[in-house]
Design an enzyme around this catalytic site. Structure first.
Site, PDB file in Angstrom:
ATOM      1  N   ARG A  14     -24.048  49.176 -12.648  1.00 24.60           N
ATOM      2  CA  ARG A  14     -23.851  48.439 -11.277  1.00 24.60           C
ATOM      3  C   ARG A  14     -22.228  48.144 -10.957  1.00 24.60           C
ATOM      4  NH1 ARG A  14     -25.824  42.199 -10.284  1.00 24.60           N
ATOM      5  NH2 ARG A  14     -24.958  41.968  -8.211  1.00 24.60           N
ATOM      6  N   ASN A  24     -34.446  46.517  -8.661  1.00 24.77           N
ATOM      7  CA  ASN A  24     -34.013  47.189  -7.301  1.00 24.77           C
ATOM      8  C   ASN A  24     -33.602  48.458  -7.714  1.00 24.77           C
ATOM      9  OD1 ASN A  24     -33.679  44.915  -5.416  1.00 24.77           O
ATOM     10  ND2 ASN A  24     -32.078  43.840  -6.574  1.00 24.77           N
ATOM     11  N   HIS A  62     -34.424  43.728   1.515  1.00 22.67           N
ATOM     12  CA  HIS A  62     -32.870  43.525   2.093  1.00 22.67           C
ATOM     13  C   HIS A  62     -32.558  43.965   3.470  1.00 22.67           C
ATOM     14  CE1 HIS A  62     -31.572  43.294  -2.501  1.00 22.67           C
ATOM     15  NE2 HIS A  62     -32.495  42.405  -2.042  1.00 22.67           N
ATOM     16  N   TYR A  74     -28.386  40.169   3.633  1.00 18.87           N
ATOM     17  CA  TYR A  74     -27.925  41.689   3.510  1.00 18.87           C
ATOM     18  C   TYR A  74     -27.481  42.332   4.946  1.00 18.87           C
ATOM     19  CZ  TYR A  74     -29.107  41.518  -1.379  1.00 18.87           C
ATOM     20  OH  TYR A  74     -29.026  41.175  -2.479  1.00 18.87           O
TER      21      TYR A  74
HETATM   22  C1  G6P Z   1     -30.576  38.893  -4.480  1.00 12.78           C
HETATM   23  C2  G6P Z   1     -31.392  39.762  -4.360  1.00 12.78           C
HETATM   24  C3  G6P Z   1     -31.764  40.349  -5.580  1.00 12.78           C
HETATM   25  C4  G6P Z   1     -30.400  40.574  -6.433  1.00 12.78           C
HETATM   26  C5  G6P Z   1     -29.803  39.541  -6.714  1.00 12.78           C
HETATM   27  C6  G6P Z   1     -28.484  40.035  -7.394  1.00 12.78           C
HETATM   28  O1  G6P Z   1     -30.946  37.465  -4.495  1.00 12.78           O
HETATM   29  O2  G6P Z   1     -32.517  39.243  -3.474  1.00 12.78           O
HETATM   30  O3  G6P Z   1     -32.548  41.510  -5.314  1.00 12.78           O
HETATM   31  O4  G6P Z   1     -31.108  41.229  -7.897  1.00 12.78           O
HETATM   32  O5  G6P Z   1     -29.344  38.890  -5.325  1.00 12.78           O
HETATM   33  O6  G6P Z   1     -28.095  38.656  -7.760  1.00 12.78           O
HETATM   34  P1  G6P Z   1     -26.602  38.786  -8.820  1.00 12.78           P
HETATM   35  O7  G6P Z   1     -26.614  37.292  -9.250  1.00 12.78           O
HETATM   36  O8  G6P Z   1     -26.966  39.777 -10.004  1.00 12.78           O
HETATM   37  O9  G6P Z   1     -25.415  39.155  -8.034  1.00 12.78           O
END
Ligand code: G6P
Length: 444
Positions: free
Chosen positions: A98, A152, A204, A258
């Protein structure tokens, strides 16, 4: 599902720090959703996390006094045998991958984000072959199971499953709609149950086309409130850059967090560059959060979901997951926003594509509720993203470099084919170990 004493649920990526959310949701609903076995599955690299989170899960069900048997395993096939529901929440390449998705595009002045732009493409290329393997296992070992995917990029993944596997019992799930609804209720100071949002779009990339309080439209009021920087409505993982109130009025639909990457690209890019130089990209922040979470999870005295988990962007996703599973199981017919085959619910999106839209949830799955069409001024962007997702899924399945380049270039966050190629080449190389479909055939 009938004839047994309870349900068998399998969670792939069970060692995720989010798992206690899911356990909490299952415990809360135990009376209506009698789960007999919950299998948490992970890979070898996730073994330690699986054990920590799995032991917490065991303590949670024990404390709650619910008779759910929790099994921890690295053997996916063993777990899948005769499952009723399979949930997927894995990250190929873990948080290090990531980080690359978030960092590399920034070098080219392009948004670096895990599900949007180049990052979303590369995450899709890594994830789709794995989910399709899981689909093949499901066909063989539990052909009647429902696959509930949170992995995702959930929209692209659902699109890939619909187009490139024979699985039809699949639903893509996200916490963005539930988060929007919660924030609207909070902003208005009312109970969530009084608010209804007409969701439509893509994962998103979902809009609230209308919002009702006790059945009366309050869209204008919500849009006005959202124009106030203090009410900017965002998620923990998305910088809450304020919306322009004139723009919101003109848009005349509630954007999701988003959408900022598309409508406020330069400001979001500047914020991402700043963050990467100061506190680090979101992956780095999440790595630290996870470290703290796993330290808490190790504590033998902890037997509830710790409130610290709410610092994650995906907080409350279990509400969405458990409500969905519950409504399928009980044939409830209530309305929930999920990712499913469009079937004409949104006119300008292909019939056979995945959309995120309000659906009636029945034992035969989600039945999308038709919205007619999206407003003309958002249709173009939504269609571009859909074309991107379809092309990206084809690239992921075929390992065809040219297809991947095409997907990268048509993404609205990428300015040209020249930049697309540079980013793609660097990212393919950076993710080489998780992209065998692009490298193996050349080396064979
Ligand atoms: C949002 C999205 C999710 C994503 C998450 C990431 O809620 O809807 O799809 O995985 O954020 O959160 P994080 O705490 O991993 O950055």
């Amino acid at each position: 599902m009938e004839g047994k004493k309870g349900l068998k649920i399998v969670t792939i990526g069970g060692g995720s720090s989010y798992t206690p959310e899911l356990i909490e949701g299952f415990i809360k609903r135990y009376d209506e959703l009698p789960i007999r076995e919950l299998w948490l599955v992970d890979i070898d690299r996730g073994k330690e996390k699986l054990e920590i989170v799995g032991n917490l899960a065991k303590r949670m069900v024990k404390k709650a006094g619910v008779p759910i048997d929790i099994h921890l395993t690295l053997n996916r096939k063993e777990a899948l045998k005769d499952a009723d529901f399979v949930t997927t929440q894995f990250r190929v390449g873990l948080l290090d991958a990531r980080k690359k998705d978030e960092e590399i595009p920034l070098k080219y002045n392009v948004i670096g984000q895990e599900t949007n732009g180049p990052g979303g493409l590369l995450k899709g290329l890594r994830t789709i072959p794995v989910i399709l393997e899981i689909c093949r296992d499901i066909e063989e070992l539990c052909p009647n199971a429902w696959l509930i995917n949170f992995t995702n990029p959930a929209g692209m993944v659902t699109e890939a499953i619909l187009r490139h596997s024979s699985i039809t019992k699949v639903v893509g799930l996200c916490n963005v709609p539930i988060g929007m609804k919660m924030k609207i209720a909070e902003m208005l100071g009312v109970e969530q149950s009084r608010v209804h949002v007409q969701f439509a779009g893509l994962n998103h990339m979902v809009f609230g086309l209308d919002v009702f309080l006790d059945g009366v439209s309050i869209k204008e009021k919500v849009l006005k409130e959202m124009g106030n920087p203090e009410n900017a409505m965002t998620m923990k993982n998305i910088a809450g850059v304020a919306w322009d109130s004139d723009f919101l009025q003109a848009l005349n639909a509630i954007p999701c967090g988003y959408h900022r990457y598309y409508y406020k690209t330069d400001e979001m890019l500047a914020e991402e560059i700043r963050a990467s130089q100061e506190e680090g990209t979101r992956a780095e922040v999440v790595k630290e959060l996870e470290k703290d979470l796993f330290e808490l999870y190790k504590d033998e005295n902890l037997s509830i979901k710790p409130p610290q988990l709410e610092k994650r962007g995906g907080a409350y996703y279990s509400d969405a997951a458990c409500s969905l599973i519950h409504s399928i199981y009980t044939d409830k017919g209530d309305i929930q926003p999920v990712n499913t085959r469009n079937n004409g619910a949104i006119a300008s999106i292909p019939y056979d594509s995945a959309v995120e839209v309000n659906c009636a949830i029945t034992k035969d799955g989600p039945k999308p509720i038709a919205v007619g069409d999206l407003p003309v001024h958002v249709r173009g962007l939504v269609s571009s993203i859909k074309s991107f997702e379809i092309t990206a899924a084809e690239a992921a399945v075929s390992g065809d470099y040219k297809k991947a380049l095409l997907a990268m270039t048509i993404n609205p966050l990428v300015p040209s084919d020249t930049i697309a190629k540079k980013i793609l080449d660097e990212m393919l190389e950076a993710h080489r170990e998780n992209l065998p479909q692009f490298f193996d055939s050349v080396e064979a």
